[in-house]
Design a protein around this motif. Structure first.
Motif, mmCIF file in Angstrom:
data_model
loop_
_atom_site.group_PDB
_atom_site.id
_atom_site.type_symbol
_atom_site.label_atom_id
_atom_site.label_comp_id
_atom_site.label_asym_id
_atom_site.label_seq_id
_atom_site.Cartn_x
_atom_site.Cartn_y
_atom_site.Cartn_z
ATOM 1 N N GLY B 49 0.816 -0.956 -0.091
ATOM 2 C CA GLY B 49 -0.078 0.111 -0.058
ATOM 3 C C GLY B 49 0.671 1.305 -0.014
ATOM 4 O O GLY B 49 1.962 1.131 0.662
ATOM 5 N N GLY B 58 -1.773 3.915 2.420
ATOM 6 C CA GLY B 58 -1.294 2.555 2.636
ATOM 7 C C GLY B 58 -2.067 1.412 2.853
ATOM 8 O O GLY B 58 -1.627 0.437 2.611
ATOM 9 N N ARG B 59 -3.029 1.611 2.953
ATOM 10 C CA ARG B 59 -4.257 0.436 3.472
ATOM 11 C C ARG B 59 -4.516 -0.002 1.963
ATOM 12 O O ARG B 59 -4.872 0.553 0.902
ATOM 13 N N LEU B 60 -4.841 -1.362 2.086
ATOM 14 C CA LEU B 60 -5.084 -2.297 0.846
ATOM 15 C C LEU B 60 -6.248 -3.106 1.111
ATOM 16 O O LEU B 60 -6.103 -3.929 2.314
ATOM 17 N N CYS B 61 -7.274 -3.453 0.486
ATOM 18 C CA CYS B 61 -8.025 -4.837 0.770
ATOM 19 C C CYS B 61 -7.297 -5.974 0.247
ATOM 20 O O CYS B 61 -6.324 -6.127 -0.361
ATOM 21 N N LEU B 62 -7.879 -7.044 0.524
ATOM 22 C CA LEU B 62 -7.240 -8.711 0.452
ATOM 23 C C LEU B 62 -7.186 -8.574 -1.111
ATOM 24 O O LEU B 62 -6.329 -9.423 -1.625
ATOM 25 N N LEU B 65 -4.319 -7.087 -2.465
ATOM 26 C CA LEU B 65 -2.994 -7.574 -1.792
ATOM 27 C C LEU B 65 -2.768 -8.985 -2.438
ATOM 28 O O LEU B 65 -1.650 -9.499 -2.606
ATOM 29 N N ASN B 66 -3.908 -9.664 -2.963
ATOM 30 C CA ASN B 66 -3.688 -11.185 -3.704
ATOM 31 C C ASN B 66 -3.259 -10.784 -5.216
ATOM 32 O O ASN B 66 -3.168 -11.862 -5.906
ATOM 33 N N LEU B 205 -18.364 -0.544 4.022
ATOM 34 C CA LEU B 205 -17.061 -0.991 4.254
ATOM 35 C C LEU B 205 -16.603 -2.368 3.356
ATOM 36 O O LEU B 205 -15.361 -1.992 2.502
ATOM 37 N N PHE B 213 -14.102 5.203 -0.849
ATOM 38 C CA PHE B 213 -13.427 4.212 0.123
ATOM 39 C C PHE B 213 -14.100 4.041 1.471
ATOM 40 O O PHE B 213 -14.266 5.122 2.361
ATOM 41 N N HIS B 215 -13.948 2.528 4.193
ATOM 42 C CA HIS B 215 -13.118 2.509 5.498
ATOM 43 C C HIS B 215 -13.049 4.081 5.985
ATOM 44 O O HIS B 215 -12.500 4.266 7.302
ATOM 45 N N TYR B 641 -15.611 -8.938 1.365
ATOM 46 C CA TYR B 641 -14.214 -8.448 1.192
ATOM 47 C C TYR B 641 -13.392 -9.075 0.169
ATOM 48 O O TYR B 641 -12.607 -8.536 -0.398
#
Lengths: 117, 802
Positions: B49, B58-62, B65-66, B205, B213, B215, B641
Motif C-alpha cells: 500500500g 497505505g491501506r489495501l483490501c485483500l 493484496l492478492n 465497508l 473508500f 473505511h 471483502y
C-alpha cells in the motif's frame, strides 16, 4: 529475536473483519493461509444485548497473531511497519515496545488488546 | 502535491517498483487505492500500500493484496481464442494470434453492418469495472452501434440514482462528504465532520461503492461521527457502539423515507430557509408525507414507530449525509426511494454543505469524450436504440438501451434481429446483473457471432462466445481511476502498467486498435480513433489520455503519473454561486431551477410527481393467496471483502474466505425445518430456485432470509449443461423479467418472497425456467389454483413487442 518486548496493539472495536491482515501476513510469511496462518480474525457475536432494542449489540472481531508471527522483523529492519499494521483498512493495529502500547491502550479506551506474539 | 514525483523505482535486488492506483480487472469500483507493485524477472512479486495516498494511506483490501496470485493464476486466459459457433458450450477453444482475431472480428463487424445494419450489433457492459467508461465508446464509436446495454433488469444499479439525481436535483452524483477532495483531508478548514452518516441500503465497508473508500467512515467514526444504518440486516457497522439501526422489511424503503419526512415536517424540524429558497413543491410534498405517520409506516416496514421518530430527529441535524445504496435501484419502487432520499437531505438543508451531501457538477469530468463518441452515430441510428422511445425517463439520462426491452428483442427479433453480441467485462449469466438468467442464456445462443472480453473463462463465455479477447489485470495496463466515473470526481488517479503477462489488451487498447482498423468515420467525416499517435500502446494510450486530460485539467498523462493522485478541491454551496447550471444562474440544473420535491418531469412522463410507497410486488402482503406457500422475504446481494460480485471465485486465497454461498436464516426459522448450520437449503419462489448453505444468524429477522449473489463454481465442469454449476446457486433465477417501475427503473432483486427447505447437497436441483412475466400470470393461476390480483404487468403491455 531482535524485537523482543515488542507488541501488537489492536483497537479491536474498529476491526471490521476485512481479512486484510490475514492476507498481508500470508504474503509476508509466504505460508498456506488455510493451514499455517500468521494471524487469524475471530468473530464474537452478534448478540442482541436487550430484547427489542435495535441499538444494543455486541459484535466484535478479534485479530489474533499465531506463533508464526515474527512481527515482520525483516520489514522493521528495512524501516517499514509490520504488514498487518501497514495495510489494515480500519487502521486499528499499532506496534511498538509493550510499555508504549500499554500507554497507548489507555488513551484508546475500551475494547483494546495488546498481544506479544 | 503530496506525493513524491518518482513513480518508478529500481531496487537494489534488481526488481522494479511501480506506483499505481487500483481499479480493475478483476473488479472493484474506481476506488483508486494507492499501491506499489514490485516486479522481478517478469513476475509480480509484491504489492504494498502507498502511504503517500491521502485517502487510503497505505491501506489495501485483500483483493489488491492478492494480485500476485491473480496475475499469475493458471485460470487466466492470456491469449486470444476462437471457437466454431457450432461448438458453443464445449471446451473446444483454439489459441489464435491477435492478427487473426482482428481480421476475424472486424470481418464479422463489417459483414453485420452491411447485411443487417450496425444496430444488429449489441454491446454488453458489466458492473463496476473499468469497462464502465469504455463500453459506451466501444459501442458508439468503435463498432458504431447505438445498442449498448447494461443487462440488469430495470437498469438496477447506479443508473437509476444518477437519473433521479438529474431530474430531481440537477447535479452530478451525490456522495457523502469525507473530505476526499482535499489533500489535507479532515484538516481542511472548510470541512466539517458529519454528525451522522446514514448508510441506507448500503454497506460501504466491503462494497466501496462507485469510488467511496468505505473505511473512510471508520476514519470519521474515530473523530466522532456516528452511523445510522437503514437495512433489513443487522451489520457490523450498525452494531458498533453508539450507532443507530433502522431495521426494515426488504423493499419498504420508500415508506421509511416518507415516514422520516413525516416526522421531520410534523415536528417542524425542517430547514425553512432552504425549503423556501431552493425547493419546489414543498406544500404538496408535505401533504403527501402526512399520509405516512410512523404508526402506519411501522405496519408497512416492521420498523418500530419510536425508532422511526428517533432516527428522523437525528437526521434533521446538520451536517448529516446519506450514503444511498444499491437498494434504491433494485426496487420497482426505487425511483420514489431515490426521490424521498434527496428530499430528506434537501428539507434538512444538508445539500452541498461541509459534511453534508456533496454534489458533482452537471457535466462529468473527462466525460466529454464519452459523450462525443456519439457523434460517430448518425441520428437515425441513435433513434433505433432499443427501448429509448418507450422509456424516455431512462433514455434521457442513460445512453444505453432499456435492458428488459433488450431481452425481449433478443428473444423475438422485434423490432429487429440482433446478429452479434460483444460482452465487455460482463458475466451476466452468473449473474451479478440479469434477472431470469436462463432466458438470457437461451437468447445469447440465437445470434450469429459473439465476442467476450474477460480475464478468465466464465459461464457466459463458455456458453455463448465465439471469440475470447483476454484482458490484462489492473497491474498490467495504463489507465486512469476516476471516482464515480466522473459524475462526482473526488480524485483522479494514475494507473500504471507494471508488467504484462501473455498477449492481452486493455479496454482502451481494444477501443483504439479496433477503432483504427474499422476506420469508422462518423457523419462529420472524422473518426474518433485514428487521431491517437503511434502504433504501440505506450504511445497511443498515452496520447489518448493526454487528449482527455489536457483540455479539462491542463496537464498530460505523464504529468498525472508524476502527480499520482489529483484532488480537485471542492466548492460548497455551488447552487448559491451559479456553479450547477449551464446558464451560470444560481439554483439547480432542473426544469424549475430548484430541488423538485414535486417532480415536473415525473409528471410529464405519467408518473406520480410525488414519492409514494408501493408494497414489494411479490410479497405475502401483495399476494396473500401465496403467503402460506412462500412465507419468507428473500433479500440478496450483500457484499464481501474477498470477492467482487461474481469474480475472484477461482483464486484460492480469495475463495478461502467463502467456499460456498450462504443463505442467512434466523435460528428460530431454521429450527422449524430442522435446518442446522452448514446444511444445504433450497430456496424457491414461483420463478426459480437455488441451493445455498445455511448460516444461522440473528442478523436477519425470522421473516427474512438473505442469499448470496453471483455464485458459480470454476472448479466444476465448464461445458454445457453444467456451465461451471452456474444454475445451482443462482438466486437471480427467482427474479422475474420485466417486472419493473413505471419509468423503466428498478426490479425487485432484494425483495421477493420465497420458501425454504433442507436438501442433501448442492447437486440435484431441477432448474425452473423463468417465464415471461405476462405468461407467468396464467401459469401461476393454473399451478396454484388461485386467482391472482395482478396490478402492474399491464403497464408494460403497451409497448411490449410480443
Amino acid at each position: 529475536m531482535a524485537y523482543e518486548g515488542y507488541a501488537l496493539l489492536f483497537d479491536y472495536k474498529y476491526c471490521s473483519n476485512c481479512h486484510t491482515c490475514e492476507v498481508a501476513c500470508k504474503n509476508h510469511l509466504n505460508v498456506d493461509i488455510a493451514k499455517t496462518p500468521g494471524i487469524v480474525v475471530k468473530e464474537v457475536g452478534p448478540y442482541q444485548l436487550e430484547e427489542g432494542n435495535p441499538d444494543a449489540w455486541e459484535w466484535k472481531n478479534f485479530p489474533i497473531p499465531t506463533k508464526l508471527c515474527d512481527l515482520c522483523a525483516s520489514r522493521l529492519d528495512a524501516g517499514k511497519k509490520p504488514s498487518c499494521v501497514h495495510h489494515c483498512l480500519a487502521k486499528c493495529i499499532e506496534y511498538g515496545p509493550v510499555e508504549d502500547m500499554a500507554k497507548r491502550a489507555l488513551e484508546l479506551g475500551r475494547a483494546v488488546s495488546i498481544i506479544i506474539p | 502535491m503530496a506525493m513524491s514525483k518518482e513513480w518508478r523505482r529500481e531496487n537494489p535486488d534488481g526488481s522494479v517498483s511501480i506506483r499505481s492506483t487500483c481499479w480493475s480487472p478483476p473488479g472493484d469500483h474506481p476506488v483508486g487505492c494507492g499501491m506499489w507493485l514490485t516486479v522481478k524477472d517478469g513476475k509480480l512479486i509484491d504489492v504494498e500500500g502507498d502511504e503517500e495516498h491521502t485517502i487510503t494511506q497505505g491501506r489495501l483490501c485483500l483483493r489488491a493484496l492478492n494480485l500476485p496470485e491473480i496475475v499469475h493464476s493458471d485460470k487466466r486466459i492470456v491469449y486470444p481464442m476462437k471457437r466454431d459457433p457450432k461448438d458453443r458450450g464445449k471446451d473446444k477453444w483454439e489459441r489464435i494470434s491477435w492478427d487473426e482475431a482482428f481480421d476475424l472480428v472486424c470481418g464479422k463487424v463489417n459483414e453485420m453492418k452491411e447485411k443487417y445494419g450496425a444496430e444488429s450489433i449489441l454491446v454488453f457492459g458489466g458492473t463496476g469495472r473499468e469497462a464502465c467508461i469504455y463500453y459506451y465508446p466501444l459501442g458508439f464509436s468503435t463498432l458504431q452501434t447505438p445498442n449498448v446495454c447494461y443487462g440488469q433488469s430495470g437498469w438496477s444499479c447506479y443508473g437509476p440514482r444518477c437519473s433521479i439525481t438529474d431530474y430531481i436535483l440537477g447535479a452530478g452524483y451525490p456522495e457523502i462528504d469525507y473530505a476526499g477532495y482535499f489533500e489535507d483531508r479532515f484538516d481542511n478548514p472548510e470541512f466539517e465532520l458529519p454528525k451522522y452518516v446514514v448508510c441506507w441500503g448500503k454497506n460501504p465497508l466491503p462494497s466501496n461503492p462507485d469510488g467511496l473508500f468505505g473505511h473512510a467512515i471508520i476514519d470519521m467514526m474515530k473523530l466522532g461521527t456516528k452511523v445510522i444504518m437503514i437495512d433489513p440486516r443487522v451489520t457490523w457497522l450498525g452494531a458498533c457502539e453508539g450507532n443507530v439501526n433502522l431495521l426494515i422489511k426488504p423493499g419498504t424503503d420508500a415508506a421509511i423515507g416518507l415516514g422520516l419526512a413525516n416526522v421531520i415536517i410534523e415536528e417542524d424540524l425542517y430547514d425553512h430557509d432552504f425549503v423556501e429558497n431552493w425547493c419546489f413543491g414543498f406544500d404538496e410534498f408535505a401533504e403527501r408525507c402526512k399520509e405516512y405517520p410512523p404508526e402506519k409506516v411501522e405496519e408497512m416496514t416492521w420498523a418500530p414507530a419510536e425508532q422511526i421518530r428517533k432516527v428522523a430527529r437525528l437526521m434533521a441535524q446538520k451536517p448529516v449525509s446519506i450514503a444511498w445504496g444499491l437498494a434504491v435501484d433494485q426496487n420497482p419502487n426505487g425511483t420514489q426511494v431515490g426521490h424521498i432520499t434527496i428530499a430528506l437531505q434537501a428539507i434538512t438543508g444538508n445539500i452541498d454543505i461541509p459534511g453534508g451531501l456533496t454534489l458533482g457538477p452537471p457535466s462529468s469530468l473527462l466525460g466529454k469524450w464519452r459523450m462525443e463518441t456519439r457523434k460517430d452515430l448518425a441520428p437515425e441510428l441513435w433513434d433505433k436504440r432499443l427501448g429509448s422511445t418507450e422509456y424516455p425517463a431512462l433514455s434521457n439520462a442513460m445512453a444505453t438501451t432499456h435492458p428488459d426491452f433488450t431481452l425481449d428483442t433478443l428473444e423475438t427479433d422485434k423490432p429487429y434481429k440482433i446478429h452479434m453480441i460483444w460482452f465487455n467485462s460482463s458475466n451476466l449469466l452468473a449473474p451479478t446483473c440479469s434477472a431470469a438468467p436462463t432466458r438470457w442464456h437461451d437468447a445469447f445462443l440465437r445470434t450469429d457471432f459473439n465476442v467476450v472480453q474477460d480475464l478468465v473463462m466464465t459461464p457466459t463465455a463458455m456458453a455463448a462466445a465465439d471469440v475470447f479477447l483476454p484482458l490484462p489485470t489492473v497491474a498490467e495496463h495504463d489507465g486512469i481511476v476516476i471516482t464515480h466515473y466522473g459524475r462526482n470526481t473526488v480524485f483522479l488517479g494514475a494507473m500504471n502498467e507494471a508488467l504484462r503477462v501473455g498477449e492481452t489488451k486493455s479496454d482502451v487498447e481494444i477501443c483504439i486498435e479496433f477503432g483504427k482498423r474499422l476506420n469508422n468515420a462518423g457523419p462529420d467525416g472524422t473518426s474518433t480513433w485514428n487521431i491517437f499517435e503511434g502504433d504501440t500502446r505506450d504511445k497511443f494510450v498515452n496520447s489518448f489520455f493526454t487528449n482527455q486530460l489536457q483540455p479539462e485539467l491542463g496537464f498530460d498523462f505523464d504529468k498525472l503519473k508524476e502527480i499520482g493522485l489529483y484532488q480537485p478541491g471542492y466548492d460548497y454551496r455551488k447552487y448559491e454561486k451559479g456553479m450547477l447550471r449551464f446558464d451560470g444562474e444560481p439554483g439547480f440544473n432542473t426544469v424549475t431551477g430548484l430541488i423538485e420535491l414535486y417532480s415536473t418531469l415525473f409528471e410529464a412522463w405519467g408518473e406520480d410527481p410525488l414519492p409514494y410507497f408501493e408494497e414489494p410486488r411479490w410479497s405475502q402482503v401483495s399476494h396473500p393467496e401465496l403467503a402460506e406457500k412462500y412465507p419468507y422475504m428473500m433479500t440478496s446481494g450483500a457484499r464481501e471483502y474477498n470477492t467482487f460480485h461474481s469474480e475472484h471465485r477461482m483464486f484460492p486465497t480469495n475463495r478461502f474466505f467463502r467456499q460456498y454461498p450462504d443463505i442467512e436464516i434466523h435460528p428460530d426459522t431454521a429450527a422449524k425445518y430442522g435446518i442446522e448450520e452448514g446444511d444445504w437449503v433450497e430456496v424457491e419462489n414461483p420463478f426459480g430456485k437455488a441451493r445455498q448453505k445455511a448460516h444461522l444468524t440473528i442478523v436477519v429477522d425470522p421473516r427474512v432470509v438473505h442469499c448470496r449473489h453471483g455464485w458459480w463454481y470454476p472448479e466444476q465442469d465448464g461445458e454445457e449443461p453444467n456451465l461451471f454449476g452456474v444454475w445451482k446457486s443462482n438466486v437471480n433465477t427467482m427474479i422475474p423479467h420485466f417486472d419493473i417501475g413505471q419509468l423503466g427503473f428498478g426490479a425487485g432483486f432484494k425483495s421477493t418472497f420465497c420458501s425454504i427447505k433442507k436438501v442433501d447437497d448442492l447437486d440435484g436441483l431441477v432448474p425452473k425456467k423463468s417465464l415471461d412475466i405476462i405468461k407467468e400470470r396464467d401459469e401461476l393461476e393454473a399451478q396454484e389454483g388461485v386467482k391472482i390480483d395482478w396490478t402492474r404487468s399491464d403497464l408494460h403491455r403497451d409497448h411490449r413487442v410480443i
